[in-house]
Design an enzyme around this catalytic site. Structure first.
Site, PDB file in Angstrom:
ATOM      1  N   THR A 138     -93.123 -22.956 -20.671  1.00 13.03           N
ATOM      2  CA  THR A 138     -92.137 -22.892 -21.748  1.00 13.03           C
ATOM      3  C   THR A 138     -91.253 -21.660 -21.548  1.00 13.03           C
ATOM      4  OG1 THR A 138     -93.362 -21.465 -23.270  1.00 13.03           O
ATOM      5  CG2 THR A 138     -93.943 -23.801 -23.251  1.00 13.03           C
TER       6      THR A 138
ATOM      7  N   LYS B  12     -91.376 -15.762 -18.408  1.00 16.81           N
ATOM      8  CA  LYS B  12     -91.286 -14.337 -18.082  1.00 16.81           C
ATOM      9  C   LYS B  12     -91.494 -13.429 -19.291  1.00 16.81           C
ATOM     10  CE  LYS B  12     -87.209 -15.152 -16.120  1.00 16.81           C
ATOM     11  NZ  LYS B  12     -87.270 -16.573 -15.707  1.00 16.81           N
TER      12      LYS B  12
ATOM     13  N   VAL C 163     -90.508 -13.948 -10.786  1.00 16.97           N
ATOM     14  CA  VAL C 163     -89.406 -13.365 -10.008  1.00 16.97           C
ATOM     15  C   VAL C 163     -89.377 -14.064  -8.649  1.00 16.97           C
ATOM     16  CG1 VAL C 163     -88.337 -11.259  -9.130  1.00 16.97           C
ATOM     17  CG2 VAL C 163     -89.886 -11.138 -11.103  1.00 16.97           C
TER      18      VAL C 163
ATOM     19  N   GLU D  23     -77.936 -22.481 -17.064  1.00 18.10           N
ATOM     20  CA  GLU D  23     -78.496 -22.853 -18.351  1.00 18.10           C
ATOM     21  C   GLU D  23     -77.447 -23.688 -19.101  1.00 18.10           C
ATOM     22  OE1 GLU D  23     -81.545 -22.289 -19.509  1.00 18.10           O
ATOM     23  OE2 GLU D  23     -82.100 -21.234 -17.658  1.00 18.10           O
TER      24      GLU D  23
ATOM     25  N   ASP E 150     -81.543 -12.199 -17.795  1.00 15.69           N
ATOM     26  CA  ASP E 150     -82.577 -12.824 -16.963  1.00 15.69           C
ATOM     27  C   ASP E 150     -82.899 -11.946 -15.757  1.00 15.69           C
ATOM     28  OD1 ASP E 150     -84.286 -15.148 -16.197  1.00 15.69           O
ATOM     29  OD2 ASP E 150     -82.902 -15.178 -14.486  1.00 15.69           O
TER      30      ASP E 150
ATOM     31  N   LYS F 181     -86.476  -9.794 -14.855  1.00 17.60           N
ATOM     32  CA  LYS F 181     -87.159  -9.836 -13.557  1.00 17.60           C
ATOM     33  C   LYS F 181     -87.309  -8.438 -12.963  1.00 17.60           C
ATOM     34  CE  LYS F 181     -85.438 -14.499 -12.528  1.00 17.60           C
ATOM     35  NZ  LYS F 181     -84.528 -15.306 -11.698  1.00 17.60           N
TER      36      LYS F 181
ATOM     37  N   GLY G 222     -84.663 -23.596  -8.764  1.00 20.55           N
ATOM     38  CA  GLY G 222     -84.844 -25.036  -8.575  1.00 20.55           C
ATOM     39  C   GLY G 222     -86.195 -25.485  -9.084  1.00 20.55           C
TER      40      GLY G 222
END
Length: 805
Positions: free
Chosen positions: A537, A561, A591, A650, A661, A665, A785
């Site tokens: 999720t 994350k 990451v 997105e 984002d 990371k 991907g």
């Protein structure tokens, strides 16, 4: 000559009973010499005990007795009126008195075997077989310990030989199991499941060549097959192994069965009444097998502990304990003694707990008053799991597997010879522990149970990958990786045997609500072991439940994350929980998607390598955007529209362009180096001009061309042979907690550099270390991907599978 013994489940009416008749007829036609020992029909003994309790409480026992009579009169014309008249009279008297003695109870329970033997004799005679009813009571003389009587061996042997010599020549004896009598003729019983013991005694007295015990399973298994579905039948056992199993709870064997056979070296074969072609399990002195043979279980037990500093160096305490218990006819199973004799623990039947505690408090009253003994107490609702043939030196894997599944034994005991280990466990953990240890020891498709949360693109691809490879994993690794639960934001699909290809339709139709407690209850109800929760999720609320999952025995795998970028306090507490509960949290895809980045950084850091800088293009979306924009002639808006069309962004592209984002990371990598940074420490260049940051996504998408002047100017101002890259950069003095700088920004780099040569939507990471100097370790590849991310999550699952294996 052989003895054939038929248990209660074999004699259930009418199917079992008719099958037993056929087996006996087949033996007779083969000209073999044999006699038969029988138990009571089905659960008659339990029913008689229930009638006894109803009568003593003056409840309505007569309707229950009527049902019992109906069962046994329906399929027989045998004369058993005297037995039911006796049952009637006994129960009526007990009802009037409101009490009964152990002697009366034995007399009542004995009628079950008598009815069964008379009925079987009658039907065999109807078939033309020379059957002869044998009441064991005049033959099998015992002491007066009603309920657990012990045979007077020599007397019983002489009685049996004389009786069979006089009455059974050329006939088939149908002998009552379970019962005997005192020398004055009072009926006794040999304890529950005592028909096996009776059969072994008669086999010994009559010099049988083999005792065949017919039951409802194919033999003795490595574990209870009703609890462990992949338990395997054991072809042969030694007398000693079988004796250990019987003493430690193997329900198919009476604890005293083996001794009479061992003395005469009479083989015992356990066979299935309903599968007579199977050779069953042979117990003899010729077993050549070795190693761990089976798992046995004792249920309905309590652990009694006697603790006190005054026990140190005191002689005779053990003897006093066991003399006291023996005086009250309390049997002791597992025994363990603490260091320096400051504590003694032992297991008794649960029914004897209160009696044992009372007796010990009286026996040790002086030591309690002087405080040499601080406490005598019981731990109730425990069971004993014993591993027959287990060497303590090789028990580490099984013990680790239990701990990883949140099962901590209350007590561990091993024999002096070191070939048997007994674990005292809380009863509610028994079945789960049995499956865990069985899978660990016998390596028969150890089960890994997955619950997958989030069934979007990545989740669907992962499920497809797991379903495609499940057979390969079973074949190559003897591991069954089962997806037992799949959840969207509201619904939960659960199948304890693993979901199938139609899981999407099943999930849509499921009425189970997706909550942590629902999953915990299902896992406990079905005794599921080796649990993994997979978080696919993007939910912050779900990550806040991670401590619950850890405490309930789940390892965690996450593409989400957020858990690693919440407050540093939450981050640290999560690690403490993982350590405390012996669980793991894997998140390689946080990451770099499927790239081995986090694993590499963890390894370098744990080896003491001083990492001085980590820099790279962290976003596959932004990699594609600026690779295309830098190399081509199209405006940024056109490239962005193309990326949106390809599904690289997105739904709201600003979620990619705002840099959050990439910042998350970068923060994750900083924390891998034990740096206590927060999101607020990161300097983030938002790629969206301020006037476009607010508003609805549809409105933003109509104004993309407003990006062009700004980025065309940035592109034009670059030095020759340079390209634009959106870079995350962890640098500064990384050896200090407050020395790190975290930057996320658009930079111009030489086209010939590692960052400059990046193409497509690949990600790239440069790891600079003290040892490698100015030449970094470079990790590059597809950084985004669904398929790549799913494969990375699959890799984390396999890491946990390998740990469990």
């Amino acid at each position: 000559m052989k003895i054939l013994k038929f248990g209660g489940k074999s004699l259930t009416q009418p199917h079992g009973f008719n099958t037993v008749l056929s087996i006996i007829e087949k033996h007779y036609k083969s000209d073999s010499d044999f006699h038969v020992v029988v138990s009571a029909f089905g659960d008659t003994t339990d029913q008689l005990e229930q009638l006894l309790e109803l009568a003593v409480q003056n409840d309505d026992y007569k309707s229950e007795l009527k049902r019992l009579k109906t069962v046994h009169y329906t399929h027989t014309e045998a004369d058993v009126n005297a037995q039911f008249t006796l049952i009637d009279n006994l129960l009526e008297g007990i009802s009037l008195l409101g009490d009964y003695s152990a002697k009366h109870k034995d007399l009542l329970l004995a009628q079950g075997e008598i009815i069964a033997a008379k009925t079987l004799t009658h039907h065999l005679s109807q078939k033309g077989l020379p059957a002869h009813y044998v009441d064991a009571r005049p033959l099998l003389r015992t002491n007066q310990n009603f309920g657990q009587a012990l045979p007077l061996d020599e007397t019983s042997k002489q009685n049996t030989l004389a009786y069979f010599e006089e009455n059974l020549q050329g006939k088939i004896g149908v002998i009552t199991g379970f019962i005997g009598s005192t020398c004055s003729g009072e009926t006794t019983t040999l304890g529950r499941n005592g028909s096996n013991y009776s059969a072994s005694l008669f086999a010994s007295y009559l010099f049988a060549t083999e005792l065949q015990s017919y039951t409802h399973v194919n033999g003795i298994y490595t574990a209870n097959p009703e609890w462990v579905h992949d338990a395997q039948k054991i072809d042969d056992l030694s007398y000693d192994e079988a004796n250990e199993m019987a003493h430690l709870g193997a329900s198919i064997l009476h604890a005293k069965t083996i001794i009479p056979l061992l003395n005469k070296q009479i083989p015992l074969r356990i066979v299935n009444t309903f599968n007579p072609d199977d050779r069953g399990t042979l117990i003899s002195g010729n077993s050549k097998s070795s190693g761990i043979r089976a798992l046995s279980v004792l249920e309905k037990t309590s652990l009694i502990q006697l603790v006190g500093k005054g026990l140190l160096g005191k002689i005779g305490v053990d003897a006093r304990i066991f003399e006291t218990l023996a005086h009250h006819q309390i049997s002791v199973n597992v025994i363990a003694q603490g260091a320096s004799e400051r504590g003694i623990s032992f297991v008794v039947n649960a029914a004897d707990t209160e009696k044992a505690l009372e007796a010990l408090h009286i026996a040790f009253k002086p030591e309690i008053e002087s405080q040499d003994i601080s406490t005598i107490f019981s731990i109730d609702h425990v069971s004993v799991l014993s591993i027959i043939g287990q060497d303590l030196s090789t028990f580490n894997r099984s013990y680790s597997a239990l701990i990883n599944n949140q099962i901590v034994p209350v007590l561990i005991s091993n024999t002096v010879a070191g070939r048997q280990i007994s674990l005292v466990l809380h009863h509610h953990q028994l079945q789960k522990a049995l499956n865990i240890i069985h899978g660990e020891i016998f390596g028969i498709n150890k089960k890994i149970n997955l619950f997958i949360f989030g069934v979007g693109t990545v989740g669907s691809v992962l499920i497809e990958q797991l379903l495609e490879t499940r057979l390969n994993l079973e074949t190559k690794k003897n591991v069954s990786v089962r997806i037992v639960g799949v959840s969207n934001s509201k619904q939960l699909l659960f199948d304890k045997n693993g979901i199938q290809d139609d899981w999407q339709q099943q999930l849509s139709a499921s009425d189970l609500l997706s909550t942590p407690q629902t999953v915990f209850d299902l896992a406990n109800q079905h005794h599921l072991e080796n649990l993994i929760a997979v978080d696919l999720t993007a939910s912050a609320a779900f990550t806040e439940t991670y401590p619950l999952w850890i405490r309930n025995g789940f390892d965690l795998v996450a593409a989400n994350k957020i858990a690693n970028t919440q407050s540093y306090e939450f981050y640290q507490q999560l690690r403490l929980d993982l350590k405390r509960y012996h669980k793991e949290f894997l998140y390689e895809t946080n990451v770099g998607a499927g790239l081995p980045l986090i694993d590499t950084i963890q390894l370098l850091h744990q080896c003491g390598e001083n990492i001085t800088r980590i820099r790279g293009v962290f976003s596959g979306t932004l990699s594609y955007l600026f690779n295309e924009f830098s190399e081509g002639t199209a405006d940024l808006s056109a490239v962005l529209e193309n990326a949106i069309a390809k599904g690289f962004t997105e739904p709201d592209p600003r979620e990619d362009l705002n840099g959050n984002d990439v910042a998350r990371k970068l923060l994750i990598l900083a924390r891998e180096l034990e740096l206590p940074n927060e999101m607020s420490d990161i300097r983030i260049q938002n790629l969206i001009p301020e006037n476009l940051q607010a508003g609805a996504v549809d409105q933003f998408l109509t104004r993309l061309e407003e990006l062009n002047p700004l980025y065309s100017e940035i592109k034009a101002k670059q030095e020759p042979n340079h390209v634009l890259r959106y870079v995350g950069d962890l640098h500064g003095d990384l050896s200090r907690e407050d020395g790190a700088q975290l930057d996320v920004q658009l930079v111009s780099v030489p086209k010939s550099s590692a960052l400059g040569q990046l193409q497509g939507s690949d990600s790239i990471f440069e790891i600079y270390t003290e040892s490698y100097g100015s030449r970094p370790i470079v990790i590059q590849g597809a950084g985004a991907g669904a398929s790549v991310t799913a494969r990375g999550v699959f890799g984390d699952i396999l890491r946990l599978v390998n740990r469990e294996s």
